[in-house]
Design an enzyme around this catalytic site. Sequence first.
Site, PDB file in Angstrom:
ATOM      1  N   LYS A  35       1.676  11.451 -10.982  1.00  0.00           N
ATOM      2  CA  LYS A  35       0.839  10.808 -11.698  1.00  0.00           C
ATOM      3  C   LYS A  35       1.729   9.476 -11.809  1.00  0.00           C
ATOM      4  CE  LYS A  35      -2.235  13.818 -14.154  1.00  0.00           C
ATOM      5  NZ  LYS A  35      -2.715  14.398 -15.375  1.00  0.00           N
TER       6      LYS A  35
ATOM      7  N   GLU B 164       7.012  20.089 -24.353  1.00  0.00           N
ATOM      8  CA  GLU B 164       6.290  20.478 -22.916  1.00  0.00           C
ATOM      9  C   GLU B 164       6.869  21.431 -22.332  1.00  0.00           C
ATOM     10  OE1 GLU B 164       3.977  18.602 -21.978  1.00  0.00           O
ATOM     11  OE2 GLU B 164       4.018  16.874 -22.644  1.00  0.00           O
TER      12      GLU B 164
ATOM     13  N   HIS C 210      -2.974  13.445 -28.217  1.00  0.00           N
ATOM     14  CA  HIS C 210      -3.246  12.071 -27.859  1.00  0.00           C
ATOM     15  C   HIS C 210      -3.830  11.418 -29.026  1.00  0.00           C
ATOM     16  CE1 HIS C 210      -3.308  12.946 -23.235  1.00  0.00           C
ATOM     17  NE2 HIS C 210      -2.064  12.497 -23.874  1.00  0.00           N
TER      18      HIS C 210
ATOM     19  N   ASN D 149      -2.817  19.853 -19.610  1.00  0.00           N
ATOM     20  CA  ASN D 149      -3.072  19.371 -21.138  1.00  0.00           C
ATOM     21  C   ASN D 149      -3.318  20.143 -22.239  1.00  0.00           C
ATOM     22  OD1 ASN D 149      -2.956  16.872 -19.639  1.00  0.00           O
ATOM     23  ND2 ASN D 149      -4.996  17.289 -18.884  1.00  0.00           N
TER      24      ASN D 149
ATOM     25  N   ARG E 186      -5.183  21.711 -12.793  1.00  0.00           N
ATOM     26  CA  ARG E 186      -4.397  20.841 -13.376  1.00  0.00           C
ATOM     27  C   ARG E 186      -4.550  20.582 -14.698  1.00  0.00           C
ATOM     28  NH1 ARG E 186      -1.011  16.071 -10.234  1.00  0.00           N
ATOM     29  NH2 ARG E 186       0.543  15.522 -12.025  1.00  0.00           N
TER      30      ARG E 186
ATOM     31  N   LYS F  63       4.978  23.718 -12.709  1.00  0.00           N
ATOM     32  CA  LYS F  63       4.079  22.493 -12.375  1.00  0.00           C
ATOM     33  C   LYS F  63       3.957  22.205 -10.787  1.00  0.00           C
ATOM     34  CE  LYS F  63       3.120  17.885 -13.393  1.00  0.00           C
ATOM     35  NZ  LYS F  63       3.338  16.819 -14.219  1.00  0.00           N
TER      36      LYS F  63
ATOM     37  N   ARG G 189       0.937  -1.355   0.086  1.00  0.00           N
ATOM     38  CA  ARG G 189      -0.184  -0.060  -0.006  1.00  0.00           C
ATOM     39  C   ARG G 189       0.945   1.213   0.025  1.00  0.00           C
ATOM     40  NH1 ARG G 189      -3.089  -3.039   3.917  1.00  0.00           N
ATOM     41  NH2 ARG G 189      -5.008  -4.049   2.831  1.00  0.00           N
TER      42      ARG G 189
ATOM     43  N   HIS H 270      -3.018  18.424 -25.390  1.00  0.00           N
ATOM     44  CA  HIS H 270      -2.945  17.086 -25.295  1.00  0.00           C
ATOM     45  C   HIS H 270      -4.005  16.349 -26.094  1.00  0.00           C
ATOM     46  CE1 HIS H 270       0.618  17.869 -23.085  1.00  0.00           C
ATOM     47  NE2 HIS H 270       0.678  17.032 -22.575  1.00  0.00           N
TER      48      HIS H 270
ATOM     49  N   HIS I 292       5.483  11.693 -27.878  1.00  0.00           N
ATOM     50  CA  HIS I 292       4.463  12.346 -27.319  1.00  0.00           C
ATOM     51  C   HIS I 292       4.541  13.762 -27.381  1.00  0.00           C
ATOM     52  CE1 HIS I 292       1.528  13.391 -24.095  1.00  0.00           C
ATOM     53  NE2 HIS I 292       2.153  14.279 -23.585  1.00  0.00           N
TER      54      HIS I 292
ATOM     55  N   GLU J 125      -6.167  16.719  -9.989  1.00  0.00           N
ATOM     56  CA  GLU J 125      -6.812  17.225 -11.301  1.00  0.00           C
ATOM     57  C   GLU J 125      -8.392  17.449 -11.267  1.00  0.00           C
ATOM     58  OE1 GLU J 125      -4.573  15.941 -14.807  1.00  0.00           O
ATOM     59  OE2 GLU J 125      -6.379  15.858 -16.069  1.00  0.00           O
TER      60      GLU J 125
HETATM   61  P1  NAD Z   1      10.822   7.102 -22.358  1.00  0.00           P
HETATM   62  O1  NAD Z   1      10.797   7.113 -20.781  1.00  0.00           O
HETATM   63  O2  NAD Z   1      10.561   6.099 -23.339  1.00  0.00           O
HETATM   64  O3  NAD Z   1      12.363   7.803 -22.524  1.00  0.00           O
HETATM   65  C1  NAD Z   1      12.673   8.235 -24.041  1.00  0.00           C
HETATM   66  C2  NAD Z   1      13.687   7.528 -24.462  1.00  0.00           C
HETATM   67  O4  NAD Z   1      14.962   7.981 -23.717  1.00  0.00           O
HETATM   68  C3  NAD Z   1      14.065   6.108 -24.030  1.00  0.00           C
HETATM   69  O5  NAD Z   1      14.630   5.131 -25.010  1.00  0.00           O
HETATM   70  C4  NAD Z   1      15.028   6.206 -22.580  1.00  0.00           C
HETATM   71  O6  NAD Z   1      15.769   4.882 -22.521  1.00  0.00           O
HETATM   72  C5  NAD Z   1      15.802   7.129 -23.308  1.00  0.00           C
HETATM   73  N1  NAD Z   1      16.690   7.840 -22.177  1.00  0.00           N
HETATM   74  C6  NAD Z   1      16.040   8.355 -21.035  1.00  0.00           C
HETATM   75  N2  NAD Z   1      16.924   9.272 -20.304  1.00  0.00           N
HETATM   76  C7  NAD Z   1      18.295   9.077 -21.111  1.00  0.00           C
HETATM   77  C8  NAD Z   1      19.560   9.746 -20.943  1.00  0.00           C
HETATM   78  N3  NAD Z   1      19.638  10.603 -20.273  1.00  0.00           N
HETATM   79  N4  NAD Z   1      20.547   9.494 -21.926  1.00  0.00           N
HETATM   80  C9  NAD Z   1      20.021   8.566 -22.919  1.00  0.00           C
HETATM   81  N5  NAD Z   1      18.911   8.055 -23.292  1.00  0.00           N
HETATM   82  C10 NAD Z   1      17.850   8.217 -22.261  1.00  0.00           C
HETATM   83  O7  NAD Z   1       9.957   8.659 -22.708  1.00  0.00           O
HETATM   84  P2  NAD Z   1       9.695   9.771 -21.940  1.00  0.00           P
HETATM   85  O8  NAD Z   1       9.511  11.066 -22.941  1.00  0.00           O
HETATM   86  O9  NAD Z   1      10.646  10.235 -21.054  1.00  0.00           O
HETATM   87  O10 NAD Z   1       8.381   9.750 -21.223  1.00  0.00           O
HETATM   88  C11 NAD Z   1       7.212   9.204 -21.859  1.00  0.00           C
HETATM   89  C12 NAD Z   1       6.324   8.411 -20.769  1.00  0.00           C
HETATM   90  O11 NAD Z   1       5.991   9.169 -19.979  1.00  0.00           O
HETATM   91  C13 NAD Z   1       4.941   8.113 -21.292  1.00  0.00           C
HETATM   92  O12 NAD Z   1       4.874   6.858 -20.899  1.00  0.00           O
HETATM   93  C14 NAD Z   1       3.939   9.066 -20.789  1.00  0.00           C
HETATM   94  O13 NAD Z   1       2.574   8.699 -20.635  1.00  0.00           O
HETATM   95  C15 NAD Z   1       4.522   9.233 -19.398  1.00  0.00           C
HETATM   96  N6  NAD Z   1       4.170  10.797 -19.123  1.00  0.00           N
HETATM   97  C16 NAD Z   1       3.951  10.766 -17.941  1.00  0.00           C
HETATM   98  C17 NAD Z   1       3.483  11.900 -17.111  1.00  0.00           C
HETATM   99  C18 NAD Z   1       3.050  12.024 -15.652  1.00  0.00           C
HETATM  100  O14 NAD Z   1       2.692  13.037 -15.126  1.00  0.00           O
HETATM  101  N7  NAD Z   1       3.215  10.730 -14.911  1.00  0.00           N
HETATM  102  C19 NAD Z   1       3.595  13.068 -17.815  1.00  0.00           C
HETATM  103  C20 NAD Z   1       3.934  13.052 -19.293  1.00  0.00           C
HETATM  104  C21 NAD Z   1       4.197  11.792 -19.892  1.00  0.00           C
HETATM  105  N1  GLY Z   2       1.183  16.029 -17.368  1.00  0.00           N
HETATM  106  C1  GLY Z   2       0.248  16.328 -17.074  1.00  0.00           C
HETATM  107  C2  GLY Z   2      -0.154  16.383 -15.354  1.00  0.00           C
HETATM  108  O1  GLY Z   2       0.967  15.737 -14.615  1.00  0.00           O
HETATM  109  O2  GLY Z   2      -0.996  16.538 -14.851  1.00  0.00           O
END
Ligand code: NAD
Ligand code: GLY
Length: 382
Positions: free
Chosen positions: A161, A203, A270, A263, A259, A245, A139, A266, A283, A255
């Site tokens: 999130k 972003e 999406h 988006n 918040r 943020k 938990r 987005h 993205h 949200e």
């Molecule tokens: P990702 O995690 O796939 O990373 C992108 C690529 O960069 C990957 O191949 C990774 O291995 C590589 N990488 C990361 N750091 C590196 C570094 N320093 N040097 C070399 N390579 C590196 O993609 P992302 O864009 O970081 O994240 C996308 C994800 O985030 C999606 O799943 C999306 O849904 C999620 N997301 C979550 C939130 C949230 O609020 N939780 C917000 C936006 C996006």
């Molecule tokens: N990426 C949008 C949020 O965290 O609310």
Amino acid sequence: MAVLLKLLLDLFSTALTDNLVSKVKVELAEQSYNIDIAANLLNSDSSRQLLPQSKQYAIISNQKVAELYLESVKKILPEQSSLTVCLIPDSETSKSPEQYLRLMDILLKENFNRSSTIIALGGGVVGDLAGFVAATLHRGCNLVQIPTSLLAQVDSSVGGKTAINHQTGKNLIGCFYQPKAVVIDPATLKTLDQRQFAAGMAEVIKYAFIQDDTFLQWLEDNAPAIKAFDMPILAEMISHCCKIKALVVSADEKETGQRVLLNFGHTFGHAIENVSGYGKWLHGEAVSVGMLMASKLAVDNQLMDEQYLKRLHSLLSYFDLPLSISTDFSSVELISLMYRDKKNLNQKLQLVLPRRPGLSELVVWRDESALISLLIEFGAGK
Ligand code: NAD
Ligand code: GLY
């Protein structure tokens, strides 16, 4: 009727600093935490004190990021602690029930408990999955985010999130679970590939429309330094995004209000990601065109002055982000996916439309033919 959601961000009355180290606090009563940002922070002994003290740590990462940064993170763990390293495949498909259960198996067999600490080392994929594991293990155990992609440093590591994907859609299984700390080392961006960096910039540029126009102006002035990877400027940019943020999340953790303004772009984005097949468009690339579409709609409806659309367009173009789509995208298909967006209530399409930097509206959009024309104007087929 439009719901007017104005962001009151008075924080930026203080001038942007050129400090190398910056600490941003996410204010959430007993769940408050700090985001520490500094170039080479992962190679500094001082980062040890940023982690919660535990007997057991797990680092969740992928092979590529682990090869680059695992040794540095190992060095900042307390000497007497134990460490379990879990690597996941480097793909969005790792945000799956299967990977989630695999990690749970490993950690539960190692007797991880509520006082253990899980460290997410990587981009948003690692952060979202590790976050969900930490949220649900007994938990909830301690979670630390060490984001290494630009998108994760300015967005996904902050705000709590966490999620995995379900076959019916992205991020459908998850919860809000705040980390104990976020440790950001902008020097890790040196190894990130250019396309991923640009996607993260989408972003960053989004934040310029969430704050008043001081950040927009700052980005325009510093765009060449950002492109040239000037480390103090990158650290300042990330810190600025985290401040915005943090303010939004502190005011609306779950949200239910402002918040949703994060988006911006987005709902269109999406749908673009979905139609192209996840992974083809990053993205941030989809959000780039999505922000332009939302802004054009705002200009066409006399909500926003055209100068802001032009400034948005030039910044996105400067960072080599996509500005249009192609006839491979059917406007009808895009619209049907937009209606399925999880922000929509009772089948009503809601869009975040900007008025000017610092002021956006969540609008219930009913005019489908205007949307079809907009999508076609941006290159979509019928
Ligand atoms: P990702 O995690 O796939 O990373 C992108 C690529 O960069 C990957 O191949 C990774 O291995 C590589 N990488 C990361 N750091 C590196 C570094 N320093 N040097 C070399 N390579 C590196 O993609 P992302 O864009 O970081 O994240 C996308 C994800 O985030 C999606 O799943 C999306 O849904 C999620 N997301 C979550 C939130 C949230 O609020 N939780 C917000 C936006 C996006
Ligand atoms: N990426 C949008 C949020 O965290 O609310």
